[in-house]
Design an enzyme around this catalytic site. Structure first.
Site, PDB file in Angstrom:
ATOM      1  N   GLU A 284      26.147 -11.610  32.682  1.00 55.78           N
ATOM      2  CA  GLU A 284      26.615 -12.035  31.236  1.00 55.78           C
ATOM      3  C   GLU A 284      27.273 -10.651  30.657  1.00 55.78           C
ATOM      4  OE1 GLU A 284      27.457 -14.930  31.427  1.00 55.78           O
ATOM      5  OE2 GLU A 284      25.972 -15.329  32.964  1.00 55.78           O
TER       6      GLU A 284
ATOM      7  N   GLU B 125      28.510 -16.259  28.677  1.00 60.48           N
ATOM      8  CA  GLU B 125      28.971 -14.744  28.297  1.00 60.48           C
ATOM      9  C   GLU B 125      29.293 -14.952  26.515  1.00 60.48           C
ATOM     10  OE1 GLU B 125      32.468 -16.283  30.711  1.00 60.48           O
ATOM     11  OE2 GLU B 125      30.297 -16.325  30.489  1.00 60.48           O
ATOM     12  N   ASN B 126      29.054 -15.764  25.883  1.00 58.50           N
ATOM     13  CA  ASN B 126      29.071 -15.871  24.393  1.00 58.50           C
ATOM     14  C   ASN B 126      29.201 -14.466  23.812  1.00 58.50           C
ATOM     15  OD1 ASN B 126      29.460 -18.760  24.793  1.00 58.50           O
ATOM     16  ND2 ASN B 126      27.494 -18.870  24.605  1.00 58.50           N
TER      17      ASN B 126
ATOM     18  N   GLY C 268      23.627 -18.628  32.600  1.00 56.59           N
ATOM     19  CA  GLY C 268      23.835 -17.823  31.290  1.00 56.59           C
ATOM     20  C   GLY C 268      25.370 -18.048  31.012  1.00 56.59           C
TER      21      GLY C 268
ATOM     22  N   ARG D 185      19.793 -27.122  34.461  1.00 59.37           N
ATOM     23  CA  ARG D 185      20.631 -25.967  34.912  1.00 59.37           C
ATOM     24  C   ARG D 185      21.314 -26.800  36.298  1.00 59.37           C
ATOM     25  NH1 ARG D 185      19.141 -19.940  36.918  1.00 59.37           N
ATOM     26  NH2 ARG D 185      21.333 -19.049  37.401  1.00 59.37           N
TER      27      ARG D 185
ATOM     28  N   HIS E 270      30.497  -9.648  31.466  1.00 57.67           N
ATOM     29  CA  HIS E 270      31.576 -10.317  31.127  1.00 57.67           C
ATOM     30  C   HIS E 270      32.077  -9.737  29.803  1.00 57.67           C
ATOM     31  CE1 HIS E 270      32.430 -14.025  33.582  1.00 57.67           C
ATOM     32  NE2 HIS E 270      31.203 -14.298  33.649  1.00 57.67           N
TER      33      HIS E 270
ATOM     34  N   TYR F 191      33.982 -17.356  42.292  1.00 58.47           N
ATOM     35  CA  TYR F 191      32.854 -16.269  42.094  1.00 58.47           C
ATOM     36  C   TYR F 191      32.897 -15.379  43.308  1.00 58.47           C
ATOM     37  CZ  TYR F 191      30.915 -18.758  37.915  1.00 58.47           C
ATOM     38  OH  TYR F 191      30.671 -19.252  36.703  1.00 58.47           O
TER      39      TYR F 191
ATOM     40  N   GLN G  86      32.396 -23.841  27.172  1.00 56.99           N
ATOM     41  CA  GLN G  86      33.277 -23.476  28.361  1.00 56.99           C
ATOM     42  C   GLN G  86      32.986 -24.977  29.262  1.00 56.99           C
ATOM     43  OE1 GLN G  86      31.804 -20.918  31.551  1.00 56.99           O
ATOM     44  NE2 GLN G  86      33.621 -19.754  31.267  1.00 56.99           N
TER      45      GLN G  86
END
Length: 595
Positions: A290, A265-266, A263, A548, A293, A375, A135
């Protein structure tokens, strides 16, 4: 004359998905840690929506060896540079009866979607590690495909790795290690390409429930499993709101610190940052996010990166509902108020024209879509829908919405049209088109918006007023404070704080080097802003240890604004090799870095 944008078009893909659309692929790759590359073959199956003899794919820094049809007949192809953001496009000549192409290729060391770690960069220090971050548009750097959320795909994959290493993907994962180092995967539900994911390393597995578990390096496994032990409860709460979980299992992997997000969300394998392992479950709302999602984002997806708010706004709201059910209303309120505080901060620095739900990223870096408006402003919108309709009626709408668009990608305009046919008809007395339009397309927040509050923060306001009046830090009553109270406390400190007060706060509460990454980041921002030099050694260690983006990006910006130019340059040069390539690209531009 300004060119009118096509709001149905994905400006971050060169693929001709409206003409020929890839719907499935078969991937066979080998992982080479010595050369830091994936070597493989991918077969792409596509359908013809319109007559055409050309298939256009996205790629970035890929080496294509040859292309054939399914019978091995060579097909002519051409790779053309597009721009630095989109990479290249792979154009393949396909005769009328061809419905599959087979591409032999390998990745480059500069692949933005892959990070290769040396053993010394891992927790165990013995084996190398690889993980992806697709992503928003980085899948094209490790697989040639139509890299757009509009082109959802199913896939089968075979991955060969050195013996002793485990491979996991965003698909079904078998915790039993094969003897030959070959791992096979199946994803039989169509997913957007930005959810394609792979990780290879010294990974152990522990269950956290009947349909959930966690993969991570052995030295972190017990702590991760304990931190995430409420996952099954979260799944049950989510199902009670939005219907059955569609993906079978919900496993997670805790990655090395260089993972650039909280995180990802795969599906079937959510990626998590180790900064969530706080030891007290104070940061596990990211797990809820996640998980959420799995419905809003993985089932119903954004069609373009302009429409990211449809993923993140509904998911941020949905996260709050899960937290409320699992951890109580107080914690949900605390997180909602902090969420609004983040939005307020970004409203101060973001141009007003950018403060809309649809992200203004056409012909720009899609990473810019990941802001507090897609968001948190979007979440405030969804919270207001709940308030207007009432929770019962809104839950009915939310369930209907997810079921209606399941396994499809939609635009902002698709949502608005759907709302006109449902919300504005069924609840015409509670919401009108002008109000809906103001929320979606208006700048900033609507004039009638009422900010969230929580009485739980009263004790924080009391402590702040006492501190400002001259009471020492050791005399403040902070018993029973949660992490969220501390975050709020640090965010509400005056912009200018004296060196004496900072020293007092640090000596009493040990903020510098704090084990909680959220609190540490908030403290370092206050310290940098006020030129509190004692934090610089710990700040350097923090920025070198954590990759991060949520933490790293604002801290470097604070250093830049405060005038720590030499320190910034030295810290970034030291920390940069440990950051994910996608974050390196963003920070290089932001900090005007030149190796």
């Amino acid at each position: 004359m300004a060119v009118e944008l096509n709001l149905q078009h994905d400006y971050h893909s060169s693929a001709n998905t409206d003409v020929l659309r890839v719907y499935h692929f078969e991937l066979d790759i080998a992982v080479d840690f010595d050369l830091q590359q994936l070597n493989g073959v991918v077969r792409l199956d596509f359908i013809r929506n319109m007559p055409s003899n050309t298939l256009v794919l996205d790629c970035r820094d890929l080496f294509v060896d040859n292309v054939t049809d399914i019978d091995g007949v060579t097909l002519s192809f051409n790779i053309i540079d597009v721009n630095d953001t989109l990479g290249q496009k792979l154009i393949i000549d396909v005769a009328e009866k061809i419905t599959s192409v087979v591409i032999s290729y390998h990745t480059s060391k500069s692949a933005q979607g892959l990070q290769w770690l040396k053993p010394e960069q891992t927790l165990g220090k013995k084996l190398p590690y690889l993980f992806s971050q697709s992503q928003p548009i980085n899948a094209r750097s490790w697989i040639p495909l139509q890299d757009t959320p509009k082109a959802r795909v199913t896939f089968n994959a075979s991955v060969k790795t050195p013996l002793g290493l485990r491979t996991v993907m965003s698909a079904n994962n078998n915790p039993v290690m094969p003897d030959d180092g070959v791992f096979t995967f199946t994803m039989d539900k169509p997913i957007p390409t930005h959810l394609l994911a792979i990780a290879v390393g010294d990974l152990a597995f522990q269950t956290t429930g009947p349909r959930s578990g966690v993969y991570t390096e052995p030295g972190m496994l017990e702590a991760a499993a304990n931190e995430f032990e409420d996952t099954e409860s979260m799944i049950r709460v989510a199902e009670s709101l939005l219907g059955p979980y569609a993906w079978g299992r919900y496993d997670m992997i805790v990655l090395p610190p260089s993972f650039p997000f909280g995180g990802m969300e795969n599906p079937m394998l959510a990626f998590m940052t180790p900064t969530l392992i706080a030891g007290d479950k104070s940061l596990v709302s990211t797990v809820a996010h996640e998980l959420a999602h799995s419905w809003t984002g993985n089932l119903v997806s954004n069609a373009t990166w302009r429409d990211l708010w449809l993923n993140e706004g509904f998911t941020t709201y949905f996260t709050n509902r899960i937290v409320e059910e699992v951890y109580g209303r107080e914690q949900a309120e605390l997180e909602w108020v902090i969420e609004f505080g983040r939005l307020q901060q970004e409203m101060l620095s973001m141009p007003l024209g950018e403060q809309t739900l649809p992200a203004n990223v056409q012909n720009r870096d899609p990473n810019l879509a990941f802001n507090r408006f897609t968001y948190d402003k979007a979440s405030m919108f969804v919270h207001e829908l709940e308030h207007r309709l009432g929770r019962v009626a809104f839950d009915e709408f939310l369930l209907q919405y997810v079921n209606h668009f399941a396994f499809t990608a939609i635009t902002t305009e698709t949502f608005v049209d759907y709302a006109k046919q449902t919300l504005l008809v069924d609840h015409f007395d509670k919401l009108n088109l002008e109000e809906l339009t103001e929320w979606v397309y208006g700048q900033g927040l609507p004039a009638w918006f009422v900010a969230p509050t929580s009485r739980s923060f009263d004790k924080v306001y009391l402590a702040l007023s006492q501190l400002i009046s001259g009471i020492g830090a050791s005399e403040l009553c902070v018993a029973q404070w949660r992490v969220h109270h501390w975050q709020y406390f640090l965010s509400k400190l005056p912009l200018r704080v004296s060196q004496a007060m900072l020293l007092d706060l640090d000596e009493v509460f040990n903020f510098t080097g704090h084990h909680n990454a959220e609190i540490a980041c908030d403290w370092y921002r206050v310290a940098i802003r006020n030129l509190f030099d004692p934090v610089l050694p710990a700040l350097t260690e923090y920025l070198c240890k954590i990759g991060r983006g949520k933490f790293v990006r604002p801290l470097f910006i604070e250093l830049q604004i405060a005038g720590y130019h030499q320190e910034l340059k030295a810290i970034y040069a030291q920390a940069r090799p440990g950051y994910h390539p996608s974050l390196q690209v963003q920070l290089d531009s932001l900090l005007h870095y030149d190796e």
